[in-house]
Design a protein around this motif. Sequence first.
Motif, mmCIF file in Angstrom:
data_model
loop_
_atom_site.group_PDB
_atom_site.id
_atom_site.type_symbol
_atom_site.label_atom_id
_atom_site.label_comp_id
_atom_site.label_asym_id
_atom_site.label_seq_id
_atom_site.Cartn_x
_atom_site.Cartn_y
_atom_site.Cartn_z
ATOM 1 N N LYS A 158 21.308 22.141 36.658
ATOM 2 C CA LYS A 158 20.211 22.976 36.193
ATOM 3 C C LYS A 158 19.961 22.784 34.707
ATOM 4 C CE LYS A 158 18.641 27.792 36.047
ATOM 5 N NZ LYS A 158 18.978 29.204 36.367
ATOM 6 N N ASP A 159 21.024 22.812 33.918
ATOM 7 C CA ASP A 159 20.887 22.648 32.466
ATOM 8 C C ASP A 159 20.449 21.231 32.111
ATOM 9 O OD1 ASP A 159 21.638 25.260 32.122
ATOM 10 O OD2 ASP A 159 23.722 24.811 31.603
ATOM 11 N N ALA A 160 20.958 20.248 32.849
ATOM 12 C CA ALA A 160 20.568 18.853 32.593
ATOM 13 C C ALA A 160 19.078 18.664 32.852
ATOM 14 C CB ALA A 160 21.389 17.913 33.471
ATOM 15 N N ALA A 161 18.579 19.273 33.928
ATOM 16 C CA ALA A 161 17.159 19.123 34.263
ATOM 17 C C ALA A 161 16.269 19.694 33.163
ATOM 18 C CB ALA A 161 16.868 19.808 35.596
ATOM 19 N N VAL A 162 16.689 20.792 32.551
ATOM 20 C CA VAL A 162 15.924 21.395 31.454
ATOM 21 C C VAL A 162 15.848 20.432 30.270
ATOM 22 C CG1 VAL A 162 15.893 23.253 29.738
ATOM 23 C CG2 VAL A 162 16.430 23.765 32.130
ATOM 24 N N VAL A 163 16.976 19.809 29.947
ATOM 25 C CA VAL A 163 17.031 18.856 28.833
ATOM 26 C C VAL A 163 16.185 17.617 29.141
ATOM 27 C CG1 VAL A 163 18.555 17.254 27.605
ATOM 28 C CG2 VAL A 163 19.267 19.621 27.965
ATOM 29 N N THR A 288 21.603 15.264 46.192
ATOM 30 C CA THR A 288 20.872 14.054 46.571
ATOM 31 C C THR A 288 19.629 13.891 45.716
ATOM 32 O OG1 THR A 288 21.660 14.244 48.849
ATOM 33 C CG2 THR A 288 19.713 12.867 48.480
ATOM 34 N N SER A 289 18.986 15.013 45.408
ATOM 35 C CA SER A 289 17.766 14.963 44.597
ATOM 36 C C SER A 289 18.050 14.432 43.198
ATOM 37 C CB SER A 289 17.147 16.360 44.510
ATOM 38 O OG SER A 289 15.938 16.337 43.783
ATOM 39 N N ALA A 290 19.152 14.881 42.594
ATOM 40 C CA ALA A 290 19.508 14.405 41.251
ATOM 41 C C ALA A 290 19.810 12.911 41.265
ATOM 42 C CB ALA A 290 20.707 15.183 40.721
ATOM 43 N N LYS A 291 20.555 12.467 42.278
ATOM 44 C CA LYS A 291 20.882 11.036 42.374
ATOM 45 C C LYS A 291 19.615 10.211 42.592
ATOM 46 C CE LYS A 291 24.327 11.970 45.263
ATOM 47 N NZ LYS A 291 25.508 11.901 46.154
ATOM 48 N N ASP A 292 18.715 10.710 43.446
ATOM 49 C CA ASP A 292 17.456 9.999 43.682
ATOM 50 C C ASP A 292 16.657 9.874 42.392
ATOM 51 O OD1 ASP A 292 15.299 9.029 45.681
ATOM 52 O OD2 ASP A 292 14.254 10.587 44.523
ATOM 53 N N PHE A 293 16.648 10.942 41.594
ATOM 54 C CA PHE A 293 15.927 10.924 40.323
ATOM 55 C C PHE A 293 16.474 9.838 39.397
ATOM 56 C CE2 PHE A 293 15.647 12.288 35.880
ATOM 57 C CZ PHE A 293 14.274 12.453 35.746
ATOM 58 N N VAL A 294 17.794 9.819 39.217
ATOM 59 C CA VAL A 294 18.403 8.840 38.312
ATOM 60 C C VAL A 294 18.151 7.417 38.809
ATOM 61 C CG1 VAL A 294 20.550 8.041 37.264
ATOM 62 C CG2 VAL A 294 20.172 10.486 37.580
ATOM 63 N N LYS A 295 18.282 7.205 40.097
ATOM 64 C CA LYS A 295 18.066 5.871 40.664
ATOM 65 C C LYS A 295 16.643 5.391 40.437
ATOM 66 C CE LYS A 295 21.624 6.262 44.276
ATOM 67 N NZ LYS A 295 21.870 6.419 45.731
ATOM 68 N N ARG A 296 15.673 6.296 40.506
ATOM 69 C CA ARG A 296 14.272 5.905 40.326
ATOM 70 C C ARG A 296 13.932 5.608 38.867
ATOM 71 N NH1 ARG A 296 10.581 6.864 44.485
ATOM 72 N NH2 ARG A 296 11.543 7.617 46.401
ATOM 73 N N LEU A 297 14.761 6.125 37.947
ATOM 74 C CA LEU A 297 14.574 5.796 36.531
ATOM 75 C C LEU A 297 15.322 4.524 36.148
ATOM 76 C CD1 LEU A 297 13.275 8.574 36.437
ATOM 77 C CD2 LEU A 297 14.568 9.049 34.348
ATOM 78 N N ALA A 311 7.981 11.062 36.598
ATOM 79 C CA ALA A 311 9.324 11.640 36.614
ATOM 80 C C ALA A 311 9.276 13.159 36.447
ATOM 81 C CB ALA A 311 10.177 11.007 35.514
ATOM 82 N N LEU A 312 8.293 13.650 35.688
ATOM 83 C CA LEU A 312 8.142 15.093 35.514
ATOM 84 C C LEU A 312 7.735 15.788 36.813
ATOM 85 C CD1 LEU A 312 6.413 15.206 32.018
ATOM 86 C CD2 LEU A 312 8.549 16.349 32.612
ATOM 87 N N SER A 313 7.171 15.025 37.742
ATOM 88 C CA SER A 313 6.780 15.580 39.039
ATOM 89 C C SER A 313 7.890 15.487 40.074
ATOM 90 C CB SER A 313 5.537 14.847 39.574
ATOM 91 O OG SER A 313 4.402 15.124 38.791
ATOM 92 N N HIS A 314 8.978 14.814 39.741
ATOM 93 C CA HIS A 314 10.071 14.681 40.704
ATOM 94 C C HIS A 314 10.671 16.062 40.987
ATOM 95 C CE1 HIS A 314 13.985 13.603 42.406
ATOM 96 N NE2 HIS A 314 13.480 12.404 42.654
ATOM 97 N N PRO A 315 11.000 16.359 42.250
ATOM 98 C CA PRO A 315 11.506 17.699 42.603
ATOM 99 C C PRO A 315 12.704 18.148 41.778
ATOM 100 C CG PRO A 315 11.034 16.428 44.578
ATOM 101 C CD PRO A 315 10.860 15.496 43.426
#
Length: 518
Positions: A158-163, A288-297, A311-315
Amino acid sequence: MGGCFSTNTPATPAAERRRRRRRRQRAASPEKGSGGGAEGVARVVEFGYERDFEGRYEVGRLLGHGQFGYTFAATDRGSGDRVAVKRIDKAKMNRPVAVEDVKREVKILKALKGHENIVHFYNAFEDDSYVYIVMELCEGGELLDRILAKKNSRYSEKDAAVVVRQMLKVAAECHLRGLVHRDMKPENFLFKSTKEDSPLKATDFGLSDFINPGKKFRDIVGSAYYVAPEVLKRRSGPESDVWSIGVITYILLCGRRPFWDKTEDGIFKEVLRNKPDFRKRPWPSISTSAKDFVKRLLVKNPRARLTAAQALSHPWVREGGDASEIPVDISVLYNMRQFVKYSRFKQFALRALASTVNEEELADLKDQFDAIDIDKSGSISIEEMRHALAKDLPWRLKGPRVLEIIQAIDSNTDGLVDFKEFVAATLHIHQMAELDSERWGLRCQAAFSKFDLDGDGYITPDELRMHTGLKGSIEPLLEEADIDKDGRISLSEFRKLLRTASMSNLPSPTGVPNPQAL
């Protein structure tokens, strides 16, 4: 600009703390020869900045230092407000490129003034010895310090997503202005205050640069652990900032770097050849969502990588965030400008392809549509389109023909662009094709079948006429896609048409698209 690679950063948090402590101790020592400033310089470099710095500000404690100068806290003598001052020694500007670097940094800070996640620029001053860049004072420390202070040097999701959301907003804003930061790393993000929920501020635009549409940077700059593959290949652009944010996100979530070696060359080989490890702890316990986000970047092909706005639209990042924070995506504006130059057949093919994409996959484009549809009427007017295209600053002065773009996208000719029409003109084809080749093949087959009415594996002139409803000769529509010139379009030819530029869309010899075509 030269590179600023530093590979002596230790791998462990404890070693990192020791290194940073030594660096601060060195920074606290007095400057050698600080009394004379510009002594020994044959001529004094003039920047044209205001020259009353000492009358306006009282300099306080040292905050840090870089290659060309030091940063201090200071107080505005009039208002009492505290600021940060970057003092750059003119004596060290012994090459014209160093002077241009300072001028460019000031220009960039002025251009980005007002963004909530970018350190605020107040003014630039000079005297015979120094240039003074006066900025917002951020007293919450570097992002790297906060990472190291966390248990196991990890952030919660949660905190990482904010940053991460704040870093992406900076990148998206830069890219809209034709600017690439080129050195996104935790040391270059400061917290405004020591509060846990303090906003994050991007700083140090010394390596940043403007880039013209269609151009690529050929030099290698940045910090080794965060450098993108295309930077090492000397063909980089805005996408490299997104890669760097992907590296930072990986570190925030697991406390380790995704690419590590003892030497600079070793790090570069890791970046170019290997994939990040998502098997070691704590990755099995991360969503899974966090891993998917990092992989797509951290996609090595920059054309298949998410843009900052996407990336800002990623869930994972979007959860808890405000949709209104998502800015217009420069790549969406680019795709719309390109759509008007495609052949009629390719435009029809893209519309057919768009019908194969589901609502979940279109989340980022729905955010983009909503960002452009200012009055929330469910359609984009010519004024709203003009307003959106004006945000793309590198192209704004080239006079894009907004009406022509609207007419090309507006398939039902009602003078407006609805979401269905918008999707056809803004699909990220390279992402679709390269991130999931199997699904891409099925999409192409489904889109092809909308033309191939008898199912014989070819699109004939009669079938194309029936699908499009066009009267007269259909041959011009077939010409571009019919590679073997047999008078019909095969599935392979159809797929190639979707992935390649139209002949009228090939780059000019200079590599810059022809603005007159817009």
